[in-house]
Scaffold this motif. Sequence first.
Motif, mmCIF file in Angstrom:
data_model
loop_
_atom_site.group_PDB
_atom_site.id
_atom_site.type_symbol
_atom_site.label_atom_id
_atom_site.label_comp_id
_atom_site.label_asym_id
_atom_site.label_seq_id
_atom_site.Cartn_x
_atom_site.Cartn_y
_atom_site.Cartn_z
ATOM 1 N N SER A 122 19.183 69.404 66.492
ATOM 2 C CA SER A 122 19.929 68.205 66.928
ATOM 3 C C SER A 122 19.007 67.173 67.573
ATOM 4 O O SER A 122 19.191 65.963 67.425
ATOM 5 C CB SER A 122 21.046 68.604 67.898
ATOM 6 N N VAL A 123 17.976 67.686 68.281
ATOM 7 C CA VAL A 123 17.000 66.754 68.889
ATOM 8 C C VAL A 123 16.219 66.030 67.806
ATOM 9 O O VAL A 123 15.979 64.813 67.878
ATOM 10 C CB VAL A 123 16.061 67.506 69.850
ATOM 11 N N LEU A 124 15.809 66.757 66.783
ATOM 12 C CA LEU A 124 15.104 66.105 65.673
ATOM 13 C C LEU A 124 15.984 65.060 64.997
ATOM 14 O O LEU A 124 15.519 63.973 64.632
ATOM 15 C CB LEU A 124 14.652 67.146 64.645
ATOM 16 N N ASN A 125 17.264 65.413 64.811
ATOM 17 C CA ASN A 125 18.191 64.444 64.201
ATOM 18 C C ASN A 125 18.298 63.184 65.048
ATOM 19 O O ASN A 125 18.390 62.073 64.517
ATOM 20 C CB ASN A 125 19.573 65.082 64.025
ATOM 21 N N GLN A 126 18.268 63.382 66.363
ATOM 22 C CA GLN A 126 18.414 62.235 67.266
ATOM 23 C C GLN A 126 17.181 61.337 67.222
ATOM 24 O O GLN A 126 17.299 60.123 67.121
ATOM 25 C CB GLN A 126 18.660 62.732 68.692
ATOM 26 N N ILE A 127 16.001 61.957 67.285
ATOM 27 C CA ILE A 127 14.789 61.103 67.336
ATOM 28 C C ILE A 127 14.460 60.514 65.977
ATOM 29 O O ILE A 127 13.757 59.509 65.870
ATOM 30 C CB ILE A 127 13.582 61.871 67.913
ATOM 31 N N TYR A 128 14.913 61.141 64.910
ATOM 32 C CA TYR A 128 14.679 60.589 63.583
ATOM 33 C C TYR A 128 15.910 59.878 63.025
ATOM 34 O O TYR A 128 15.976 59.625 61.818
ATOM 35 C CB TYR A 128 14.234 61.694 62.621
ATOM 36 N N SER A 129 16.871 59.545 63.936
ATOM 37 C CA SER A 129 18.051 58.817 63.456
ATOM 38 C C SER A 129 17.639 57.496 62.823
ATOM 39 O O SER A 129 18.191 57.071 61.804
ATOM 40 C CB SER A 129 19.033 58.592 64.607
ATOM 41 N N PHE A 130 16.653 56.820 63.422
ATOM 42 C CA PHE A 130 16.069 55.608 62.815
ATOM 43 C C PHE A 130 14.576 55.786 62.563
ATOM 44 O O PHE A 130 14.021 55.177 61.672
ATOM 45 C CB PHE A 130 16.317 54.385 63.701
ATOM 46 N N GLY A 131 13.949 56.607 63.378
ATOM 47 C CA GLY A 131 12.541 56.888 63.143
ATOM 48 C C GLY A 131 11.711 56.863 64.409
ATOM 49 O O GLY A 131 12.171 56.448 65.479
ATOM 50 N N VAL A 132 10.476 57.330 64.270
ATOM 51 C CA VAL A 132 9.539 57.395 65.383
ATOM 52 C C VAL A 132 8.425 56.371 65.146
ATOM 53 O O VAL A 132 7.823 56.345 64.070
ATOM 54 C CB VAL A 132 8.939 58.812 65.521
ATOM 55 N N LEU A 133 8.157 55.544 66.165
ATOM 56 C CA LEU A 133 7.139 54.484 66.058
ATOM 57 C C LEU A 133 5.732 55.054 66.101
ATOM 58 O O LEU A 133 5.474 56.043 66.802
ATOM 59 C CB LEU A 133 7.303 53.483 67.206
ATOM 60 N N ASP A 134 4.846 54.409 65.351
ATOM 61 C CA ASP A 134 3.455 54.859 65.351
ATOM 62 C C ASP A 134 2.707 54.420 66.610
ATOM 63 O O ASP A 134 1.653 54.958 66.933
ATOM 64 C CB ASP A 134 2.734 54.368 64.095
ATOM 65 N N GLU A 135 3.211 53.412 67.306
ATOM 66 C CA GLU A 135 2.607 52.954 68.565
ATOM 67 C C GLU A 135 3.641 52.154 69.353
ATOM 68 O O GLU A 135 4.704 51.810 68.842
ATOM 69 C CB GLU A 135 1.370 52.091 68.303
ATOM 70 N N GLU A 136 3.301 51.855 70.583
ATOM 71 C CA GLU A 136 4.209 51.086 71.443
ATOM 72 C C GLU A 136 4.037 49.600 71.123
ATOM 73 O O GLU A 136 2.915 49.085 71.122
ATOM 74 C CB GLU A 136 3.870 51.341 72.907
ATOM 75 N N TYR A 137 5.138 48.865 70.861
ATOM 76 C CA TYR A 137 5.089 47.428 70.564
ATOM 77 C C TYR A 137 5.741 46.654 71.696
ATOM 78 O O TYR A 137 6.699 47.142 72.320
ATOM 79 C CB TYR A 137 5.809 47.125 69.247
ATOM 80 N N ASN A 138 5.229 45.452 71.918
ATOM 81 C CA ASN A 138 5.721 44.647 73.043
ATOM 82 C C ASN A 138 6.884 43.762 72.588
ATOM 83 O O ASN A 138 6.764 42.540 72.506
ATOM 84 C CB ASN A 138 4.579 43.787 73.606
ATOM 85 N N TYR A 139 8.010 44.408 72.269
ATOM 86 C CA TYR A 139 9.196 43.679 71.856
ATOM 87 C C TYR A 139 10.313 43.921 72.854
ATOM 88 O O TYR A 139 10.380 44.983 73.498
ATOM 89 C CB TYR A 139 9.661 44.117 70.459
ATOM 90 N N ASP A 140 11.213 42.936 72.946
ATOM 91 C CA ASP A 140 12.381 43.083 73.808
ATOM 92 C C ASP A 140 13.297 44.172 73.233
ATOM 93 O O ASP A 140 13.364 44.365 72.010
ATOM 94 C CB ASP A 140 13.115 41.742 73.901
ATOM 95 N N SER A 141 14.019 44.877 74.111
ATOM 96 C CA SER A 141 14.878 45.984 73.661
ATOM 97 C C SER A 141 15.990 45.504 72.739
ATOM 98 O O SER A 141 16.488 46.270 71.900
ATOM 99 C CB SER A 141 15.470 46.710 74.872
ATOM 100 N N ASN A 142 16.402 44.234 72.870
ATOM 101 C CA ASN A 142 17.473 43.700 72.021
ATOM 102 C C ASN A 142 16.949 43.061 70.736
ATOM 103 O O ASN A 142 17.708 42.403 70.013
ATOM 104 C CB ASN A 142 18.301 42.668 72.795
ATOM 105 N N LYS A 143 15.666 43.208 70.482
ATOM 106 C CA LYS A 143 15.069 42.623 69.285
ATOM 107 C C LYS A 143 15.655 43.282 68.037
ATOM 108 O O LYS A 143 15.726 44.513 67.937
ATOM 109 C CB LYS A 143 13.552 42.847 69.313
ATOM 110 N N LYS A 144 16.070 42.450 67.087
ATOM 111 C CA LYS A 144 16.658 42.972 65.848
ATOM 112 C C LYS A 144 15.564 43.562 64.965
ATOM 113 O O LYS A 144 14.501 42.970 64.806
ATOM 114 C CB LYS A 144 17.390 41.855 65.112
#
Length: 681
Positions: A122-144
């Motif tokens: 279930s944890v894997l399903n949760q973290i891969y619901s949309f995917g895992v980022l390759d690095e941290e990006y400086n975007y706002d949390s509400n960014k589409k």
Amino acid sequence: MKELINKWYRNHALIYKVLLFLSTTFLIVYLFPKSGKFKYNFDKGKPWQSENLYAPFNFAIKKTAEELNEEKATIESNSTVYFNINETTKKDVYKAYIEEFDKVFSDSISMANTSLYSIGESVLNQIYSFGVLDEEYNYDSNKKVVLLNNQKQVATTFYSELTKTDAFRSILEKALQNSNNASYTTNFVSLFFDIVKPNLTLNSSITDNALQEELNRISPTRGSVEKGTLLISKGELVEGKKYDVLKSLESEYESQVWSESNYNWVVFAYALLVALALLMLLLFLRKYRMKVFLDNTKVTFIFFNIILMVLLTTLIINYNAKYVYVVPLCVLPLVLKAFFDARLGLFAHVLTVLLLGFIVPNSYEYMFLQIIAGIVTILTVSELYKRANLFISVGQITLIYIIAYFAFFVIHEGSITNIQPETFGLFILCGLATLFVQPLIYIYEKVFGLVSDVSLLELSDTNTKLLKELSNKAPGTFHHSLNVANLAEACANEIGANAMLVRVGALYHDIGKMKNPTYFTENQSTGINPHDELSPKESAKIIIDHVIDGIEIAKKNNLPDRVIDFIRTHHGSSLVYYFYLKERELNEDLEKDDFRYPGPKPFSKETAILMMCDSVEAASKSLKEPTSTKIDKFVENIISKQMESGQFLNANITFKEIQSIKKILKSKLANIYHLRIEYPE
């Protein structure tokens, strides 16, 4: 071909002036800023000074830079970010989980807890619901965010829904805590660190292109104005929307005037106006300053200074137009007055200001200030070689700038509440820059071979090498030259001529006598006259040759041409009368030209003054028992003979000025001979 070369040689001076004229016109037009100039001047928050303004054509109202930046910022914050998703990575992670789970949880207790596997899944399903980022990006949390697989959109979400690189640990710990399996946290974390791989990478190309498309759709205008619409009334404040509309009109006007189709015509029109101004200067020189006009070096010098002022002004305008008053434009009339005269200096200054009126903001205000300052410069600066005079004059010029600017500000604003003190600082800087005229004059003297009053002051020092040599070889001549210098200086001051120039000319006018000093009576101390052993014709030749010898000595010692002119002209074309009469007693059939100085005749007030003073001072030594009546008659007789022989025809000197010179000479000679009024017994 030979005839063509001869014709070219005969007219080379004129051809040079034509080339100089054309090249100067080209340079000035080239230096002008390449943009149109709106014919109205206005400032934000100030009243509109011109008549009611109506739209001359249809034009769009341009958005301000602040508005455009605000729109740009909004689009950037609302833009979509595109990520590539790798579906294979997710499958590999699930496969690895199945394989590694049994290895990590191989003990009997863990195997008995069947819910552990489901928790991890279930944890894997949760973290891969949309995917895992390759690095941290400086975007706002509400960014589409849009997820792409092989350039095809597979999901849309927000940046906050994507799993950061190490965020699965907190998700895992929370899930285990909720299921009362916190004791397995270490094993699960170790397992997940081995199997979890990022499957989302930023597609910067599509992201940037999408953002650029949005930015390109920003309209630079907001609304439009129809032709004939009233834009602003006279006296109305230029602010808010009115200001934006006027700036839009100004921008549109300049873009239309300097469009590709009109560019050549506008440059041609500029060239015509610049050529017209420079032509006026050449015509002025030809009509009123022929000597300057015939000297190509001097004409080049004048044009060079005009180009220099235009260059400095355009550089400042290109940097920041508000600093335009820092340019020391009054250096131009100062320099030209130092080398030529006040009238030429003011004429060139006014023409230069007219040329700069094309490119400066608030051109009427600028031209008024600069012309007034130029007039003050000409009227106040005298005897530039005196340092105190220059400082006082620069102070007066700066004060005039400040007063005139203050008056213009009050006219525009109607009050002094918003006056900007830093503008006065610009005028003070301009005054300080004007003081550079002293070293500039020295540089010009060396480069162009000209002579100013500063150099004349140095030459007037009797300790100079040449005057020292004169005092040693011909002491009588040296004393005579000092007396003539004092007389000539007094006469020049009386009629407003260049006193320093005529003094220096008088000091050096007889240096040719150093070659044969004993043949001149003032140097004959032994009572022996070498002329007694010569024929009158030979004696006359020696006397006449002192002019030629003087010119040679002067050139050898690098004396300026303005000083050499006094040596050439101090006898004009007069006769060596004493030896002429002696020869005529012996031979009636003689040539007058053998006893005549070669000339030329004096061609200025200064050279005419020297001729009069030299003749009067030399002849005064023959006066016996001088009285006021004798001296008056003596001076009148000498100068009248010079006038009758036409010696002053080429000099721009009037009868009134000659009368003033006579008066000074009579007064000075009376003082020299210590004459007193004869009181009755």
